[in-house]
Design an enzyme around this catalytic site. Sequence first.
Site, mmCIF file in Angstrom:
data_model
loop_
_atom_site.group_PDB
_atom_site.id
_atom_site.type_symbol
_atom_site.label_atom_id
_atom_site.label_comp_id
_atom_site.label_asym_id
_atom_site.label_seq_id
_atom_site.Cartn_x
_atom_site.Cartn_y
_atom_site.Cartn_z
ATOM 1 N N LYS A 111 0.849 -1.251 0.054
ATOM 2 C CA LYS A 111 0.099 -0.068 0.080
ATOM 3 C C LYS A 111 1.064 1.266 0.063
ATOM 4 C CE LYS A 111 -4.022 -2.055 0.055
ATOM 5 N NZ LYS A 111 -4.410 -3.005 1.196
ATOM 6 N N LYS A 194 -4.970 -13.670 -11.327
ATOM 7 C CA LYS A 194 -6.179 -14.037 -10.944
ATOM 8 C C LYS A 194 -7.349 -12.817 -11.297
ATOM 9 C CE LYS A 194 -6.191 -11.368 -6.827
ATOM 10 N NZ LYS A 194 -7.016 -11.271 -5.400
ATOM 11 N N LYS A 197 -10.517 -6.913 -8.116
ATOM 12 C CA LYS A 197 -11.300 -5.774 -8.387
ATOM 13 C C LYS A 197 -9.906 -4.763 -8.817
ATOM 14 C CE LYS A 197 -12.845 -4.948 -4.522
ATOM 15 N NZ LYS A 197 -13.348 -5.705 -3.521
HETATM 16 P P1 ADP Z 1 -10.108 -8.413 -4.765
HETATM 17 O O1 ADP Z 1 -8.939 -9.128 -5.127
HETATM 18 O O2 ADP Z 1 -10.881 -8.156 -5.980
HETATM 19 O O3 ADP Z 1 -9.771 -7.046 -3.918
HETATM 20 P P2 ADP Z 1 -10.912 -9.339 -2.086
HETATM 21 O O4 ADP Z 1 -9.279 -9.401 -1.652
HETATM 22 O O5 ADP Z 1 -11.813 -8.311 -1.574
HETATM 23 O O6 ADP Z 1 -10.832 -9.224 -3.797
HETATM 24 O O7 ADP Z 1 -11.637 -10.788 -2.032
HETATM 25 C C1 ADP Z 1 -12.169 -11.440 -1.007
HETATM 26 C C2 ADP Z 1 -12.159 -12.634 -0.924
HETATM 27 O O8 ADP Z 1 -12.571 -13.430 -2.413
HETATM 28 C C3 ADP Z 1 -10.777 -13.252 -0.882
HETATM 29 O O9 ADP Z 1 -10.317 -13.560 0.502
HETATM 30 C C4 ADP Z 1 -10.789 -14.576 -1.543
HETATM 31 O O10 ADP Z 1 -11.364 -15.681 -0.710
HETATM 32 C C5 ADP Z 1 -11.894 -14.298 -2.518
HETATM 33 N N1 ADP Z 1 -11.295 -13.862 -3.801
HETATM 34 C C6 ADP Z 1 -11.237 -13.020 -4.581
HETATM 35 N N2 ADP Z 1 -10.583 -13.063 -5.733
HETATM 36 C C7 ADP Z 1 -10.451 -14.077 -5.849
HETATM 37 C C8 ADP Z 1 -9.975 -15.126 -7.006
HETATM 38 N N3 ADP Z 1 -9.602 -14.709 -8.186
HETATM 39 N N4 ADP Z 1 -10.162 -16.547 -7.012
HETATM 40 C C9 ADP Z 1 -10.323 -17.025 -5.886
HETATM 41 N N5 ADP Z 1 -10.755 -16.438 -4.780
HETATM 42 C C10 ADP Z 1 -11.096 -15.097 -5.104
#
Ligand code: ADP
Length: 329
Positions: A111, A194, A197
Amino acid sequence: METVLSGIRSTGHLHLGNYFGALRNFVKMQNDYNCFFFIADLHSLTTHPHPDDFHASVKIILSEYLAAGLDPDKCALFIQSDIPEVSELYVLLNMLAYKGEMERTASFKDKVRLNPENVNTGLLTYPVLMAADILVHRANYVPVGKDQEQHLEITRVLARRFNSMYGCDVFPEPQSFKFGSGPIKVPGLDGNGKMGKSEGNGIYLYDDEQTITKKVMRAVTDSGPTEPNSEKPVVIENLFTLLKLVSEPSTVEYFNEKWNDCSIRYGDLKKQLAADICKVTLPIREKIDAIYNDDAYLHRVTSEGRDKARASASATLALAKKAVGFRTF
Ligand code: ADP
Ligand code: TRP
């Protein structure tokens, strides 16, 4: 019954990674565990969201959680800031968290690198607030993605440190919850690892049919297989990974055969994939709209969730404060 807890920051909409990587499993877990699921609105303040958007972003995630199948009668579904005990425990835990160890956290360093103009101490102590979320319910398990493993380790350190400093066993050490089928990584369709967001490659539960179709049709591919039964390059494997999540096994088999005999047409594969994603997400999208517009229902859900969560949190906080030495006059 053992306690499982998970939180999600209230920024944006849920994408297929959130759904297949977490939410779909939460829906199953509600039957077998004492489940606490919450929306981490306090955590989302580290990025200073505009006050006009703040409430709506919580409402969006809440509606999407409910639409995807979380049942407020089976789990405690609540908003982090509705539980003042979390903030109080956060203060107590902050006294045991050292500046150096917070600065060494990978997520903090990331960050700082990405937003050097907003290195607030909320960001520095982000893992302490997360520890408070978990420890205030004395959770046994936390399903976390790879990026959150280190935060869970910090939670264990703080639990041990508290217990040993105050000679008590108020906090159990939470373990990371492993889903039966093993962790899955939902790929992006842009060839960039992956779906996420921040990766800007999300297919969202709230996307309409046209948007989903457009996103899938734009997926990165190659010029096609040249030899029978060859290994699939990553971008093609990604399409198949998604296909396996949303389509019938016979559909996956069909396109596999087409790949193996080099007759595959990516346009057909993508059309099928888009249609099958829509089959999963469009019914959820419809429910999201209905729930989002039902303020009375959302009021009931969050009030009941808050009451369940506060009952558990206040019991833990009383034990913790007693251990620290607080006494009433
Ligand atoms: P982002 O990566 O979009 O910011 P978050 O970190 O808010 O997503 O994700 C919350 C939860 O969703 C994570 O702890 C994980 O378990 C799941 N998750 C997010 N992206 C993926 C992905 N591409 N594949 C599998 N699980 C995911
Ligand atoms: N930090 C988590 C994330 O970014 C969200 C979160 C906050 C959380 N508190 C938590 C997750 C407690 C699990 C347990 O995804």
